[in-house]
Design a protein around this motif. Structure first.
Motif, PDB file in Angstrom:
ATOM      1  N   LEU A 122       1.607 -34.791  23.555  1.00  9.30           N
ATOM      2  CA  LEU A 122       1.845 -33.643  22.698  1.00  9.30           C
ATOM      3  C   LEU A 122       1.531 -32.291  23.212  1.00  9.30           C
ATOM      4  CD1 LEU A 122       0.730 -35.426  19.174  1.00  9.30           C
ATOM      5  CD2 LEU A 122       2.805 -34.676  20.183  1.00  9.30           C
ATOM      6  N   PRO A 123       0.401 -32.142  24.074  1.00 11.22           N
ATOM      7  CA  PRO A 123      -0.152 -30.783  24.360  1.00 11.22           C
ATOM      8  C   PRO A 123       0.973 -30.345  25.330  1.00 11.22           C
ATOM      9  CG  PRO A 123      -1.806 -32.110  24.799  1.00 11.22           C
ATOM     10  CD  PRO A 123      -0.796 -32.872  24.364  1.00 11.22           C
ATOM     11  N   LEU A 124       2.131 -31.014  25.905  1.00  6.78           N
ATOM     12  CA  LEU A 124       3.202 -30.392  26.574  1.00  6.78           C
ATOM     13  C   LEU A 124       4.205 -29.614  25.479  1.00  6.78           C
ATOM     14  CD1 LEU A 124       4.418 -33.394  28.784  1.00  6.78           C
ATOM     15  CD2 LEU A 124       2.966 -31.616  29.212  1.00  6.78           C
ATOM     16  N   PHE A 125       3.928 -30.060  24.260  1.00  5.80           N
ATOM     17  CA  PHE A 125       4.814 -29.158  23.361  1.00  5.80           C
ATOM     18  C   PHE A 125       3.889 -28.336  22.384  1.00  5.80           C
ATOM     19  CE2 PHE A 125       6.753 -33.277  23.702  1.00  5.80           C
ATOM     20  CZ  PHE A 125       8.050 -33.044  23.573  1.00  5.80           C
ATOM     21  N   GLY A 126       2.731 -27.932  22.922  1.00  8.48           N
ATOM     22  CA  GLY A 126       1.781 -26.921  22.548  1.00  8.48           C
ATOM     23  C   GLY A 126       1.052 -27.341  21.097  1.00  8.48           C
ATOM     24  N   ILE A 127       0.986 -28.635  21.137  1.00  7.37           N
ATOM     25  CA  ILE A 127       0.620 -29.679  19.853  1.00  7.37           C
ATOM     26  C   ILE A 127      -0.693 -30.220  20.320  1.00  7.37           C
ATOM     27  CG2 ILE A 127       0.858 -30.814  17.945  1.00  7.37           C
ATOM     28  CD1 ILE A 127       3.906 -30.401  18.379  1.00  7.37           C
ATOM     29  N   ASP A 128      -1.843 -29.723  19.701  1.00  3.70           N
ATOM     30  CA  ASP A 128      -2.937 -30.765  20.049  1.00  3.70           C
ATOM     31  C   ASP A 128      -3.558 -31.497  18.597  1.00  3.70           C
ATOM     32  OD1 ASP A 128      -3.490 -29.625  22.416  1.00  3.70           O
ATOM     33  OD2 ASP A 128      -4.315 -27.663  21.592  1.00  3.70           O
ATOM     34  N   VAL A 129      -3.323 -32.716  18.843  1.00  4.48           N
ATOM     35  CA  VAL A 129      -3.666 -33.537  17.918  1.00  4.48           C
ATOM     36  C   VAL A 129      -4.796 -34.552  18.334  1.00  4.48           C
ATOM     37  CG1 VAL A 129      -3.019 -35.777  16.589  1.00  4.48           C
ATOM     38  CG2 VAL A 129      -1.293 -33.738  16.991  1.00  4.48           C
ATOM     39  N   PRO A 130      -5.966 -34.639  17.498  1.00  6.37           N
ATOM     40  CA  PRO A 130      -7.089 -35.610  17.998  1.00  6.37           C
ATOM     41  C   PRO A 130      -6.585 -36.976  18.316  1.00  6.37           C
ATOM     42  CG  PRO A 130      -7.443 -34.192  16.003  1.00  6.37           C
ATOM     43  CD  PRO A 130      -6.228 -34.056  16.155  1.00  6.37           C
ATOM     44  N   LEU A 131      -7.330 -37.457  19.126  1.00  7.46           N
ATOM     45  CA  LEU A 131      -6.919 -38.896  19.523  1.00  7.46           C
ATOM     46  C   LEU A 131      -7.291 -39.901  18.570  1.00  7.46           C
ATOM     47  CD1 LEU A 131      -6.443 -40.754  21.766  1.00  7.46           C
ATOM     48  CD2 LEU A 131      -8.966 -41.033  22.065  1.00  7.46           C
ATOM     49  N   LEU A 132      -7.994 -39.540  17.557  1.00  7.52           N
ATOM     50  CA  LEU A 132      -8.099 -40.546  16.494  1.00  7.52           C
ATOM     51  C   LEU A 132      -7.036 -40.496  15.560  1.00  7.52           C
ATOM     52  CD1 LEU A 132     -10.097 -42.345  14.839  1.00  7.52           C
ATOM     53  CD2 LEU A 132     -11.037 -40.501  13.609  1.00  7.52           C
ATOM     54  N   TYR A 133      -6.298 -39.400  15.410  1.00  8.41           N
ATOM     55  CA  TYR A 133      -5.044 -39.279  14.436  1.00  8.41           C
ATOM     56  C   TYR A 133      -3.834 -39.900  15.328  1.00  8.41           C
ATOM     57  CZ  TYR A 133      -6.522 -36.612  10.679  1.00  8.41           C
ATOM     58  OH  TYR A 133      -6.950 -35.878   9.651  1.00  8.41           O
ATOM     59  N   CYS A 134      -3.967 -40.021  16.674  1.00  7.07           N
ATOM     60  CA  CYS A 134      -2.977 -40.363  17.404  1.00  7.07           C
ATOM     61  C   CYS A 134      -3.087 -41.971  17.550  1.00  7.07           C
ATOM     62  CB  CYS A 134      -3.033 -40.048  19.112  1.00  7.07           C
ATOM     63  SG  CYS A 134      -2.508 -38.257  19.197  1.00  7.07           S
ATOM     64  N   MET A 135      -4.311 -42.541  17.414  1.00  4.97           N
ATOM     65  CA  MET A 135      -4.448 -43.955  17.199  1.00  4.97           C
ATOM     66  C   MET A 135      -4.135 -44.411  15.765  1.00  4.97           C
ATOM     67  SD  MET A 135      -5.741 -45.457  20.193  1.00  4.97           S
ATOM     68  CE  MET A 135      -6.283 -44.896  21.583  1.00  4.97           C
ATOM     69  N   LEU A 136      -4.571 -43.544  14.850  1.00  2.95           N
ATOM     70  CA  LEU A 136      -3.645 -43.703  13.591  1.00  2.95           C
ATOM     71  C   LEU A 136      -2.364 -43.800  13.490  1.00  2.95           C
ATOM     72  CD1 LEU A 136      -4.883 -44.066  10.374  1.00  2.95           C
ATOM     73  CD2 LEU A 136      -4.739 -41.638  10.356  1.00  2.95           C
ATOM     74  N   PHE A 137      -1.742 -42.989  14.118  1.00  4.54           N
ATOM     75  CA  PHE A 137      -0.149 -43.241  14.161  1.00  4.54           C
ATOM     76  C   PHE A 137      -0.030 -44.470  14.895  1.00  4.54           C
ATOM     77  CE2 PHE A 137       3.706 -40.792  15.619  1.00  4.54           C
ATOM     78  CZ  PHE A 137       4.460 -41.599  14.735  1.00  4.54           C
ATOM     79  N   GLY A 138      -0.502 -44.956  15.911  1.00 10.88           N
ATOM     80  CA  GLY A 138      -0.243 -46.066  16.480  1.00 10.88           C
ATOM     81  C   GLY A 138      -0.528 -47.333  15.539  1.00 10.88           C
ATOM     82  N   ALA A 139      -1.529 -47.206  14.892  1.00  9.80           N
ATOM     83  CA  ALA A 139      -1.722 -48.436  13.767  1.00  9.80           C
ATOM     84  C   ALA A 139      -0.760 -48.635  12.851  1.00  9.80           C
ATOM     85  CB  ALA A 139      -3.098 -48.100  13.055  1.00  9.80           C
ATOM     86  N   LEU A 140       0.085 -47.369  12.376  1.00  9.52           N
ATOM     87  CA  LEU A 140       0.897 -47.635  11.378  1.00  9.52           C
ATOM     88  C   LEU A 140       2.273 -47.914  11.723  1.00  9.52           C
ATOM     89  CD1 LEU A 140       3.081 -44.805  10.788  1.00  9.52           C
ATOM     90  CD2 LEU A 140       0.721 -43.909  10.391  1.00  9.52           C
ATOM     91  N   ILE A 141       2.615 -47.495  13.195  1.00 12.48           N
ATOM     92  CA  ILE A 141       3.628 -47.673  13.689  1.00 12.48           C
ATOM     93  C   ILE A 141       4.000 -49.069  14.534  1.00 12.48           C
ATOM     94  CG2 ILE A 141       3.824 -46.654  16.017  1.00 12.48           C
ATOM     95  CD1 ILE A 141       6.474 -46.097  13.164  1.00 12.48           C
ATOM     96  N   SER A 142       2.678 -49.756  14.836  1.00  5.52           N
ATOM     97  CA  SER A 142       2.722 -50.712  15.802  1.00  5.52           C
ATOM     98  C   SER A 142       3.164 -52.087  15.154  1.00  5.52           C
ATOM     99  CB  SER A 142       1.410 -51.094  16.502  1.00  5.52           C
ATOM    100  OG  SER A 142       1.317 -50.146  17.524  1.00  5.52           O
ATOM    101  N   PRO A 143       2.777 -52.640  14.009  1.00  3.82           N
ATOM    102  CA  PRO A 143       3.189 -53.720  13.264  1.00  3.82           C
ATOM    103  C   PRO A 143       4.669 -53.712  12.941  1.00  3.82           C
ATOM    104  CG  PRO A 143       1.317 -52.812  12.218  1.00  3.82           C
ATOM    105  CD  PRO A 143       1.831 -51.758  12.966  1.00  3.82           C
TER     106      PRO A 143
END
Length: 412
Positions: A122-143
């Motif tokens: 995400l930093p490549l697009f100038g977007i800084d998202v905390p790791l916790l939110y990235c993991m949260l995204f992973g939890a909802l999209i992985s199952p």
């Protein structure tokens, strides 16, 4: 718009779209229905200036349906129960090791891998998202979504043992995925000091063990009662009331409704209503009715997924991020499945060509969108919702339409 009017319009639209698909488009059921619903939504939104009344009515209809609550608290229990009711328990027992590993280690591994890949990119697009939110995204999209997976597998020529593994994984991994999601969401809403492993363990026991206990207890009670009667209407009403009870009690007790519905469905799948011809016929008719309920709810669900495009805000940067996210989802699933398959090759007994099928058959669906929409308001929520929706659309349409070709290519 009142509830009955909303339901009536939604069912009418679903029946119309289903007719168009079967009469003209002729795509596989759920895929064609979602494609037509998305196209219809886009056409209505694009023509908003020309037909403002139609566009306004369409947005009002979509916003009047709480997609998250409708799916997770109402429809999901019925869909999972119906799917589990038609599952072969003996085949599931034979494949219990790969199903257990894929639905636990696979989901946790995929969540972690996706979360880090997303966080580093995400930093490549100038977007800084905390790791916790990235993991949260992973939890909802992985199952993998059992509704999407099982609806596609119905018409697939996939080998029986592999279908059992993929279908079983999709039925059980929701418990792990939702548990990860709930835990991570609590962390985003509170300070890190509030997190303890004991709290996480209690949450796990409450969600998973409590859900299984609720499902097994409900099924045992229902089995005891229906074995004493041979009237179809009463048996059907009792199974429907049992699923409704699971939804209500699961919410009140804060236990996993998906796991409870799956457990109840599996227990009732091999129930014997008697040895007479009438009793066997009753069981066959009951299975057919629940199959019809499954098909009807599937149709409405995928129409609802398609209609959600009216409420989701898309920006040009999100589409590029979505393409990378799709790649990350596939990479994360590939690693989280291949690594256990190599380390436990004797127990899993999955040849490499079949591992590729398992990877490609991991479809995402309405559950991912519903969980994304349930996120608390934040500056990151719009992006997560939009990207989740695009991943789901790609998963159902692209992976769903090509699954048979992948199976034919890789299965000897």
């Amino acid at each position: 718009m009142d509830t009955f009017t909303t339901i009536a319009i939604l069912v009418t639209i679903s029946s119309f779209i289903s007719y168009i698909n079967h009469r003209y488009v002729k795509l596989p059921g759920t895929i064609g229905i979602m494609v037509i619903a998305i196209v219809l939504s886009i056409l209505i939104l694009v023509s908003g200036k020309t037909f403002p009344e139609a566009s306004g009515f369409f947005k009002e209809l979509t916003s009047s349906v709480d997609f998250t609550r409708t799916l997770l608290d109402v429809m999901l229990a019925f869909l999972l129960f119906a799917s589990a009711l038609h599952f072969d328990v003996e085949k599931l027992k034979a494949q219990k090791v790969p199903v257990l590993i894929l639905s636990t280690v696979g989901v946790i591994g995929s969540t972690t891998i996706f979360g880090f890949l997303f966080y580093w990119t995400l930093p490549l697009f100038g977007i800084d998202v905390p790791l916790l939110y990235c993991m949260l995204f992973g939890a909802l999209i992985s199952p993998t979504d059992p509704v999407a997976v099982l609806s596609v597998l119905k018409k697939s020529r996939i080998p029986s043992s592999l279908e059992t593994i993929i279908g079983g994984e999709s039925l059980f991994n929701d418990g792990v995925g939702i548990l990860l999601f709930v835990t991570l969401r609590e962390l985003t809403e509170s300070s890190s000091d509030a997190f303890t492993w004991s709290h996480t363990l209690i949450l796990f026991v409450q969600e998973v063990v409590g859900g299984l206990a609720l499902g097994i207890g409900s099924a045992l009670l229902c089995m005891f009662l229906i074995k004493k009667i041979t009237e179809l209407q009463t048996v059907l009403m009792m199974t429907i009331s049992m699923v409704m009870g699971i939804s209500v009690l699961g919410g009140l007790l804060h236990v996993s409704i998906p796991l409870a519905a799956v457990a109840a469905g599996l227990m009732l799948s091999n129930v014997q209503l008697g040895q007479t011809a009438d009793a066997r016929s009753l069981k066959e008719i009951l299975d057919k009715i629940w199959g019809l309920i499954d098909d009807l709810l599937n149709t409405i669900l995928f129409v609802m997924i398609g209609l959600q495009i009216a409420l989701i805000h898309f920006y040009s940067a999100y589409f590029v991020i979505s393409l990378l996210a799709i790649l990350f989802v596939l990479i994360a699933r590939a690693i989280s499945i291949t690594a256990p398959a190599i380390l436990l090759s004797r127990r899993l007994a999955l040849p490499y060509n079949r591992i590729a099928i398992v990877i490609w058959a991991g479809l995402r669906g309405g559950i991912s969108v519903a969980l994304a929409l349930s996120l608390p308001p934040s500056e990151f929520k719009p992006m997560i919702v939009s990207v989740s929706y695009i991943i789901v659309v790609f998963s159902v349409i692209v992976q769903g339409l090509t699954l048979n070709k992948v199976v034919n290519k890789l299965v000897d």
